[in-house]
Design a protein around this motif. Structure first.
Motif, PDB file in Angstrom:
ATOM      1  N   ASP A 154      43.359 117.652 133.976  1.00 53.56           N
ATOM      2  CA  ASP A 154      41.929 117.670 133.554  1.00 53.56           C
ATOM      3  C   ASP A 154      41.484 119.259 133.473  1.00 53.56           C
ATOM      4  N   GLY A 155      42.407 120.199 133.459  1.00 50.75           N
ATOM      5  CA  GLY A 155      42.114 121.528 133.193  1.00 50.75           C
ATOM      6  C   GLY A 155      41.669 122.388 134.568  1.00 50.75           C
ATOM      7  N   VAL A 156      41.721 121.531 135.731  1.00 50.43           N
ATOM      8  CA  VAL A 156      41.221 122.306 136.687  1.00 50.43           C
ATOM      9  C   VAL A 156      42.398 123.266 137.278  1.00 50.43           C
ATOM     10  N   LEU A 157      42.089 124.478 137.590  1.00 51.83           N
ATOM     11  CA  LEU A 157      43.348 125.515 138.188  1.00 51.83           C
ATOM     12  C   LEU A 157      43.326 125.393 139.424  1.00 51.83           C
ATOM     13  N   GLY A 158      44.576 125.198 139.970  1.00 52.06           N
ATOM     14  CA  GLY A 158      44.968 125.005 141.320  1.00 52.06           C
ATOM     15  C   GLY A 158      45.668 126.186 141.946  1.00 52.06           C
ATOM     16  N   ARG A 159      45.166 126.859 142.589  1.00 47.73           N
ATOM     17  CA  ARG A 159      46.339 128.156 143.004  1.00 47.73           C
ATOM     18  C   ARG A 159      46.340 128.319 144.941  1.00 47.73           C
ATOM     19  N   HIS A 160      47.520 128.373 145.032  1.00 47.74           N
ATOM     20  CA  HIS A 160      47.887 128.690 146.449  1.00 47.74           C
ATOM     21  C   HIS A 160      47.533 130.223 146.749  1.00 47.74           C
ATOM     22  N   PHE A 161      47.168 130.429 148.049  1.00 53.87           N
ATOM     23  CA  PHE A 161      46.945 131.892 148.242  1.00 53.87           C
ATOM     24  C   PHE A 161      47.275 132.032 149.780  1.00 53.87           C
ATOM     25  N   THR A 162      47.541 133.150 150.363  1.00 46.84           N
ATOM     26  CA  THR A 162      47.696 133.519 151.664  1.00 46.84           C
ATOM     27  C   THR A 162      46.624 134.745 151.733  1.00 46.84           C
TER      28      THR A 162
ATOM     29  N   PRO B 220      37.641 124.428 134.635  1.00 51.07           N
ATOM     30  CA  PRO B 220      38.184 125.081 133.400  1.00 51.07           C
ATOM     31  C   PRO B 220      37.096 126.065 132.863  1.00 51.07           C
ATOM     32  N   GLU B 221      35.694 125.621 133.289  1.00 52.52           N
ATOM     33  CA  GLU B 221      34.693 126.613 132.775  1.00 52.52           C
ATOM     34  C   GLU B 221      34.285 127.669 133.344  1.00 52.52           C
ATOM     35  N   ALA B 222      34.970 127.791 134.673  1.00 53.25           N
ATOM     36  CA  ALA B 222      34.730 128.908 135.367  1.00 53.25           C
ATOM     37  C   ALA B 222      35.213 130.204 134.794  1.00 53.25           C
ATOM     38  N   SER B 223      34.397 131.384 134.777  1.00 45.82           N
ATOM     39  CA  SER B 223      34.562 132.790 134.529  1.00 45.82           C
ATOM     40  C   SER B 223      33.768 133.697 134.967  1.00 45.82           C
ATOM     41  N   ALA B 224      34.168 134.833 134.871  1.00 47.77           N
ATOM     42  CA  ALA B 224      33.501 136.212 135.302  1.00 47.77           C
ATOM     43  C   ALA B 224      32.051 135.911 134.649  1.00 47.77           C
ATOM     44  N   SER B 225      32.067 135.556 133.442  1.00 48.95           N
ATOM     45  CA  SER B 225      30.681 135.615 132.649  1.00 48.95           C
ATOM     46  C   SER B 225      29.670 134.542 133.298  1.00 48.95           C
ATOM     47  N   ALA B 226      30.453 133.309 133.730  1.00 49.69           N
ATOM     48  CA  ALA B 226      29.684 132.172 134.396  1.00 49.69           C
ATOM     49  C   ALA B 226      30.579 131.690 135.306  1.00 49.69           C
ATOM     50  N   PRO B 227      29.973 132.438 136.667  1.00 50.12           N
ATOM     51  CA  PRO B 227      30.909 132.101 137.991  1.00 50.12           C
ATOM     52  C   PRO B 227      30.230 130.753 138.496  1.00 50.12           C
TER      53      PRO B 227
ATOM     54  N   ALA C  26      34.638 118.396 138.505  1.00 48.33           N
ATOM     55  CA  ALA C  26      34.050 117.705 137.467  1.00 48.33           C
ATOM     56  C   ALA C  26      32.416 117.830 137.688  1.00 48.33           C
ATOM     57  N   ASP C  27      32.146 118.369 138.613  1.00 48.22           N
ATOM     58  CA  ASP C  27      30.484 118.522 138.954  1.00 48.22           C
ATOM     59  C   ASP C  27      30.410 120.020 138.827  1.00 48.22           C
ATOM     60  N   GLY C  28      31.383 120.787 138.317  1.00 46.32           N
ATOM     61  CA  GLY C  28      31.114 122.181 137.959  1.00 46.32           C
ATOM     62  C   GLY C  28      31.276 123.095 139.208  1.00 46.32           C
ATOM     63  N   PHE C  29      31.919 122.591 140.251  1.00 43.93           N
ATOM     64  CA  PHE C  29      32.165 123.657 141.628  1.00 43.93           C
ATOM     65  C   PHE C  29      33.596 123.994 141.753  1.00 43.93           C
ATOM     66  N   ALA C  30      33.736 125.110 142.136  1.00 38.12           N
ATOM     67  CA  ALA C  30      34.985 125.192 142.628  1.00 38.12           C
ATOM     68  C   ALA C  30      35.083 124.916 144.068  1.00 38.12           C
ATOM     69  N   SER C  31      36.205 124.771 144.630  1.00 40.04           N
ATOM     70  CA  SER C  31      36.512 124.428 146.105  1.00 40.04           C
ATOM     71  C   SER C  31      37.733 124.943 146.473  1.00 40.04           C
TER      72      SER C  31
ATOM     73  N   LEU D  66      35.943 137.103 144.190  1.00 38.64           N
ATOM     74  CA  LEU D  66      36.367 136.659 143.073  1.00 38.64           C
ATOM     75  C   LEU D  66      35.433 136.650 141.896  1.00 38.64           C
ATOM     76  N   PRO D  67      35.614 137.187 140.694  1.00 36.84           N
ATOM     77  CA  PRO D  67      34.616 137.167 139.447  1.00 36.84           C
ATOM     78  C   PRO D  67      34.263 135.713 139.280  1.00 36.84           C
ATOM     79  N   ASP D  68      35.055 134.739 139.306  1.00 37.09           N
ATOM     80  CA  ASP D  68      34.552 133.578 138.839  1.00 37.09           C
ATOM     81  C   ASP D  68      34.171 132.439 139.779  1.00 37.09           C
ATOM     82  N   ILE D  69      33.668 133.014 140.949  1.00 32.47           N
ATOM     83  CA  ILE D  69      33.038 132.267 141.944  1.00 32.47           C
ATOM     84  C   ILE D  69      31.709 132.922 142.534  1.00 32.47           C
ATOM     85  N   ASP D  70      30.731 132.291 142.710  1.00 35.41           N
ATOM     86  CA  ASP D  70      29.406 132.594 143.169  1.00 35.41           C
ATOM     87  C   ASP D  70      28.905 131.651 144.067  1.00 35.41           C
ATOM     88  N   GLY D  71      27.664 132.056 144.855  1.00 34.90           N
ATOM     89  CA  GLY D  71      27.007 131.127 145.504  1.00 34.90           C
ATOM     90  C   GLY D  71      26.069 130.146 144.558  1.00 34.90           C
TER      91      GLY D  71
END
Length: 248
Positions: free
Chosen positions: A11-19, A31-38, A67-72, A136-141
């Motif tokens: 569905d275009g969602v980017l999943g990332r593992h991190f430490t 998919p719509e998350a970006s630095a210009s639209a966090p 789908a609701d426009g949020f990162a998690s 991160l540039p694509d996430i905001d409050g």
């Protein structure tokens, strides 16, 4: 924060593992998350069963959030998964199982031993993770917190003003000190309660809900045991976040 792998879901969602400081974590962005639209962020709480065991359910929740426009995002809890074991916590869990098998009351000392060390260790880690995620540039409050151990959510809501709304699951034992901390919680709350939860004291859950000082709080009780939360309960929780995080 060090990203170790990424996967683009269908569905275009980017999943990332991190430490982060040796703590494993997972991040999903729409998919719509970006630095210009966090986008806003929802922290996904979970029980201490390990991220591997919880992964399918976490992905499902993350897809709905996206789908609701949020990162998690979420992180591994102390003593879970591949993180170092905590013998005292494991002993407290075994003591709880023994008491429940014997039909004995679960005393305050056991509840404290079972919950408070985990809260004390996990909440600072969640706050550190939130620092990194919001850089991160694509996430905001704004930021929401969803599910998991309700005592962790209460402590986090009290200590971190970046949490602006929370969906809580009243399905775990709560120490008396957390009940007192709940009186300081003022963010909007959406609380789920399984009316016939075999491992949870209903009256204690109702007392906790009553203790919250939030001007906006709602209790959503459903018949059934701990794992019998109806599917439509997720829709109501998503609508709650859509109302509060988008408004923010």
């Amino acid at each position: 924060m060090h990203f170790t792998s990424e996967t683009r879901l269908d569905d275009g969602v980017l999943g990332r593992h991190f430490t982060l400081d040796g703590i494993p974590g997972l991040l999903w962005t729409p998919p719509e998350a970006s630095a210009s639209a966090p986008v806003p962020l929802i922290l996904l709480g979970h029980p201490p069963l390990g991220l591997r065991a919880m992964h399918p359910r976490l992905v499902s929740r993350a897809r709905r959030s996206a789908a609701d426009g949020f990162a998690s995002a979420t992180i591994e809890l102390p003593g879970s998964g591949d993180r170092p074991a905590r013998p005292a916590l494991n002993q407290a869990r075994e003591d709880l199982r023994r008491a429940m098998r014997a039909g004995e009351p679960v005393g305050d000392d056991l509840v404290d031993a079972l919950v408070l060390p985990l809260v004390d260790a996990a909440v600072p880690e969640w706050r550190t993770a939130l620092d990194a995620l919001l850089s991160l540039p694509d996430i905001d409050g704004p930021v929401g917190f969803s599910g998991g151990l309700i005592s962790v959510a209460v402590r986090l809501a009290v200590t971190d003003p970046r949490i602006t709304a929370a969906v809580l699951f009243a399905g775990s034992l709560v120490p008396r000190v957390i009940l007192e901390e709940a009186r300081q919680v003022t963010v909007p709350l959406h609380v789920l309660l399984q009316w016939d939860d075999e491992g949870n004291d209903r009256e204690a859950s109702l007392a906790l809900f009553d203790a919250f000082a939030s001007p906006e709080k709602s209790l959503h009780a459903h018949l059934g045991g701990h794992s019998g939360v109806p599917a439509h309960a997720g829709d109501a929780a998503a609508e709650f976040f859509a109302r509060h995080l988008r408004a923010g």
